[in-house]
Enzyme design. Structure first.
Site, short mmCIF file in Angstrom:
data_model
loop_
_atom_site.label_atom_id
_atom_site.label_comp_id
_atom_site.label_asym_id
_atom_site.label_seq_id
_atom_site.Cartn_x
_atom_site.Cartn_y
_atom_site.Cartn_z
N LYS A 1 38.08 36.52 57.14
CA LYS A 1 39.66 36.22 58.13
C LYS A 1 39.59 34.77 58.88
O LYS A 1 40.80 34.25 58.75
CB LYS A 1 39.09 37.09 59.61
CG LYS A 1 39.65 38.83 59.24
CD LYS A 1 39.02 39.55 60.39
CE LYS A 1 39.06 40.87 59.72
NZ LYS A 1 38.61 42.11 60.71
N ASP B 1 44.87 43.20 66.97
CA ASP B 1 44.51 44.39 66.03
C ASP B 1 45.22 45.77 66.65
O ASP B 1 45.22 46.58 65.85
CB ASP B 1 42.97 44.55 66.45
CG ASP B 1 42.21 44.86 65.15
OD1 ASP B 1 42.53 44.53 63.99
OD2 ASP B 1 40.88 44.77 65.15
N GLN C 1 35.42 42.32 66.24
CA GLN C 1 35.15 43.09 65.05
C GLN C 1 34.60 44.32 65.51
O GLN C 1 33.39 44.56 66.04
CB GLN C 1 34.37 42.16 64.19
CG GLN C 1 34.08 42.82 62.76
CD GLN C 1 35.06 42.76 61.83
OE1 GLN C 1 36.08 42.08 61.88
NE2 GLN C 1 35.23 44.03 61.21
#
Ligand code: NDP
Length: 298
Positions: free
Chosen positions: A55, A122, A99
């Site tokens: 990422k 997200d 994460q």
């Protein structure tokens, strides 16, 4: 016999990433800074570390600023949440990605809920989830957003299409159903308690499989001409071997080819769209935070 077209998610994602990179300089000019994505990794899970690394690389490759924060596996809830709070207040950070999964001693929902919804790239906070349900502009989880883009590219207008989403997770199934509903499809959300899943799937013009069961959906479950998005990523370990097996989706790909109109392969279908959409969400969040209108064509 006709054979399904292969939906090349890798190629689509590369084009999307090129458009994003092309739009970054205009943002930098208007805002006087780069769009910034902060990724927080708690613990040392090797798979998560690989995801975080890729990422970061993709963010920099798009011309954006990447900030990486690593906390030890025994970090306290307080330490995680105060870092997130600091990032919420950091003007250089447009997107925050925590994460997952977190180490088991941590309360994931509480930590995710700390993230400012305007930086929630997200799309997993309760506010983002609520905005999606209400049809208010917000940030949408990357995997379903990428899947929707592939479907719209393949089919154009999704109005009135029968769509069956298999799987009802917060990460994929539920937001996927909301996005399809928002695109005026008629949506069925199937799960492990659905009766006669094959018959339900057979009604669908659009099938999105997000289950986590290797090759579960068979060709003869599909209505001829259905468009199939296979979100599943499963590794088939050869019996009795330590070797890494091949990756397969939730759809039996070769079995589905004679039935489907088009299908995403695994790998190379939905997977590459996820990071591309993370960059897209970061760029969009940056524009909104800077009071600019959303970038066009992204
Ligand atoms: P979850 O395990 O959170 O959810 C799985 C869903 O599948 C649940 O809703 C479950 O139903 C349902 N399910 C399980 N068994 C059956 C069955 N026999 N029949 C019908 N439904 C069933 O998984 P995720 O949504 O997080 O992920 C799904 C898959 O997508 C995984 O393979 C994952 O690796 C992959 N994935 C891929 C991404 C990408 O970038 N391409 C990103 C995220 C995920 P119930 O709710 O009733 O238990």
């Amino acid at each position: 016999m006709t054979v399904a077209a292969v939906i090349d998610g890798k190629e689509f994602a590369n084009r999307l990433r090129a458009r994003i990179a092309g739009a970054v300089p205009a943002f930098v000019k208007a805002a006087g800074r780069k769009p910034g994505l902060a990724v927080v990794l708690v613990g040392d899970d090797p798979a998560s570390a690989v995801y975080v690394g890729s990422k970061g690389k993709a963010t920099v490759a798009a011309g954006m600023a990447s900030f990486e924060y690593r906390l030890p596996a025994d970090a306290s809830q307080d330490a995680v949440e105060s870092l997130l709070q600091r990032l919420n207040n950091d003007g250089a950070v447009d997107g925050i990605l925590l994460q997952l999964p977190l180490p088991t001693h941590l309360d994931e929902q509480s930590a995710v809920g700390m993230i400012d919804a305007d930086k929630d790239v997200d799309g997993l906070t309760p506010v983002s989830t609520g905005r999606l349900a209400l049809g208010i502009a917000g940030l949408v989880p990357c995997t379903p957003l990428g899947s929707l883009m592939l479907l719209q590219d393949q089919l154009g207008d999704l109005s009135g299409k029968e769509a069956v989403v298999i799987g009802r997770s917060i990460l994929v199934g539920k937001p996927m159903a909301q996005l399809l509903l928002g695109a005026n499809s008629t949506v069925t959300l199937a799960h492990s308690r659905t009766r006669d899943l094959a018959a339900v799937v057979r009604r669908a013009d659009i099938v999105v499989a997000a289950v986590g069961r290797p090759e579960m959906v068979k060709g003869d479950w599909l209505k001829p001409g259905a468009v199939v998005i296979d979100v599943g990523i499963n590794r088939l370990a050869p019996a009795g071997s330590e070797a890494k097996g091949r990756l397969v989706g939730d759809v039996d790909y070769h079995d589905a080819l004679p039935y489907a109109q088009a299908i995403t392969p695994v790998p190379g279908g939905v997977g590459p769209m996820t990071i591309a959409c993370l960059l897209r969400n970061t760029l969009v969040a940056a524009h909104r935070r800077a009071g600019l209108s959303d970038p066009e064509g992204i």
